[in-house]
Scaffold this active site. Structure first.
Site, PDB file in Angstrom:
ATOM      1  N   ASN A  81      32.798 -15.668 -19.403  1.00 23.02           N
ATOM      2  CA  ASN A  81      34.152 -16.205 -19.416  1.00 23.02           C
ATOM      3  C   ASN A  81      35.166 -15.434 -18.581  1.00 23.02           C
ATOM      4  O   ASN A  81      36.165 -15.997 -18.145  1.00 23.02           O
ATOM      5  CB  ASN A  81      34.618 -16.258 -20.880  1.00 23.02           C
ATOM      6  CG  ASN A  81      36.102 -16.453 -21.020  1.00 23.02           C
ATOM      7  OD1 ASN A  81      36.633 -17.526 -20.771  1.00 23.02           O
ATOM      8  ND2 ASN A  81      36.800 -15.393 -21.427  1.00 23.02           N
ATOM      9  N   TYR A 149      40.690 -18.790  -6.185  1.00 22.38           N
ATOM     10  CA  TYR A 149      40.227 -19.265  -7.495  1.00 22.38           C
ATOM     11  C   TYR A 149      39.310 -20.475  -7.333  1.00 22.38           C
ATOM     12  O   TYR A 149      38.222 -20.535  -7.927  1.00 22.38           O
ATOM     13  CB  TYR A 149      41.438 -19.622  -8.355  1.00 22.38           C
ATOM     14  CG  TYR A 149      41.104 -19.968  -9.782  1.00 22.38           C
ATOM     15  CD1 TYR A 149      40.847 -18.972 -10.721  1.00 22.38           C
ATOM     16  CD2 TYR A 149      41.079 -21.294 -10.218  1.00 22.38           C
ATOM     17  CE1 TYR A 149      40.558 -19.275 -12.043  1.00 22.38           C
ATOM     18  CE2 TYR A 149      40.791 -21.610 -11.530  1.00 22.38           C
ATOM     19  CZ  TYR A 149      40.540 -20.605 -12.442  1.00 22.38           C
ATOM     20  OH  TYR A 149      40.248 -20.920 -13.748  1.00 22.38           O
ATOM     21  N   LYS A 153      35.283 -20.745  -8.311  1.00 18.35           N
ATOM     22  CA  LYS A 153      34.861 -21.665  -9.366  1.00 18.35           C
ATOM     23  C   LYS A 153      33.854 -22.695  -8.843  1.00 18.35           C
ATOM     24  O   LYS A 153      32.954 -23.126  -9.581  1.00 18.35           O
ATOM     25  CB  LYS A 153      36.074 -22.342 -10.007  1.00 18.35           C
ATOM     26  CG  LYS A 153      36.926 -21.379 -10.833  1.00 18.35           C
ATOM     27  CD  LYS A 153      36.101 -20.673 -11.913  1.00 18.35           C
ATOM     28  CE  LYS A 153      36.939 -19.768 -12.788  1.00 18.35           C
ATOM     29  NZ  LYS A 153      36.140 -19.108 -13.854  1.00 18.35           N
ATOM     30  N   THR A 184      46.969 -20.565 -22.739  1.00 18.01           N
ATOM     31  CA  THR A 184      46.598 -19.157 -22.669  1.00 18.01           C
ATOM     32  C   THR A 184      47.716 -18.409 -21.946  1.00 18.01           C
ATOM     33  O   THR A 184      48.586 -19.031 -21.322  1.00 18.01           O
ATOM     34  CB  THR A 184      45.291 -18.977 -21.880  1.00 18.01           C
ATOM     35  OG1 THR A 184      45.528 -19.389 -20.514  1.00 18.01           O
ATOM     36  CG2 THR A 184      44.160 -19.820 -22.466  1.00 18.01           C
TER      37      THR A 184
END
Length: 244
Positions: A81, A149, A153, A184
């Site tokens: 994660n 990012y 991913k 989050t």
């Protein structure tokens, strides 16, 4: 009793998932850099194993997995994660240090954790286990100005597919969960920045982070003869379908 090791367990999706699994009676390995934050998650829980480590450090990762399997007896599931989101910008504006940091944590770190988990699962008796990679909806459709990012991913999707294929002879299943706008600290930071840049802007739709954790629990609880290969769980009204 089932066992799971969670990277990035000190905050966000990792912490919410760790708390849910602990509540459900699993033995949970908590891996992240901040020992104090991990101790907060583990407080009062005998089935929590605190594993301070940097996912980008191969020796530290390997030692954490050895410590966890020594304490828990085996590794049933890895929730891979840990990840970061570096400052937004077009590719010519992105600092090279941010690119390297993104690749190091989001890709190298997940590779190292998967590598250690695969080795443990292959060697243990009974053999096998499950690796759940935290992808992102950015693995399919990127946000603007998110090249580091998004690239990492997309790479995780390739890693997931390779692990799924290579794990079959050893009873190791691998799946990927792509999560969109769970509340989050990372998403709250993004919302705050958007609000600061444009007070009139429509703020992103979000969902409770606990819903992401419940989805991981479903994937982790399946028998090894079944696998969720890819799951997308997201805020219902976020602009994913149709965004590009």
């Amino acid at each position: 009793m089932s066992t799971i090791l969670i990277t990035g367990a000190s905050s966000g999706i990792g912490r919410a998932t760790a708390e849910l699994f602990l509540h459900e009676g699993w033995t949970v390995g908590l891996l992240a850099r901040r020992a104090a934050a991990l101790e907060e998650v583990a407080a009062g829980r005998d089935t929590a194993v605190v594993l301070p480590a940097d996912v980008t450090d191969p020796q530290a990762v390997e030692a954490a997995f050895v410590r966890f399997t020594g304490r828990a007896g085996r590794l049933d599931v890895l929730f891979n994660n840990a990840g970061i989101f570096t400052p937004a910008g077009t590719i010519d504006e992105i600092a090279l240090d941010d690119w390297y940091a993104s690749v190091n944590v989001n890709l190298n770190g997940m590779f190292l954790a998967a590598r250690a988990a695969f080795a443990a699962m292959r060697a243990q008796t009974p053999r096998g286990g499950r690796i759940i990679n935290n992808g992102s909806i950015a693995a399919h459709v990127p946000r603007p100005q998110s090249a580091p990012y998004t690239a990492t991913k997309h790479a995780i999707t390739g890693l997931t597919r390779s692990l799924s294929l290579d794990g079959r002879p050893f009873d190791i299943a691998c799946g990927q969960i792509d999560i969109g706008n769970a509340r989050t600290p990372m998403i709250e930071e993004l919302v705050a920045k958007q609000k600061a840049d444009d007070p009139e802007a429509l703020l992103p739709e979000t969902m409770a982070v606990e819903e992401a954790a419940r989805s991981v629990l479903h994937m982790a609880s399946l028998p090894l003869e079944a696998n969720v290969q890819f799951m997308t769980v997201m805020a219902t009204k976020m602009p994913y379908i149709g965004r590009g």
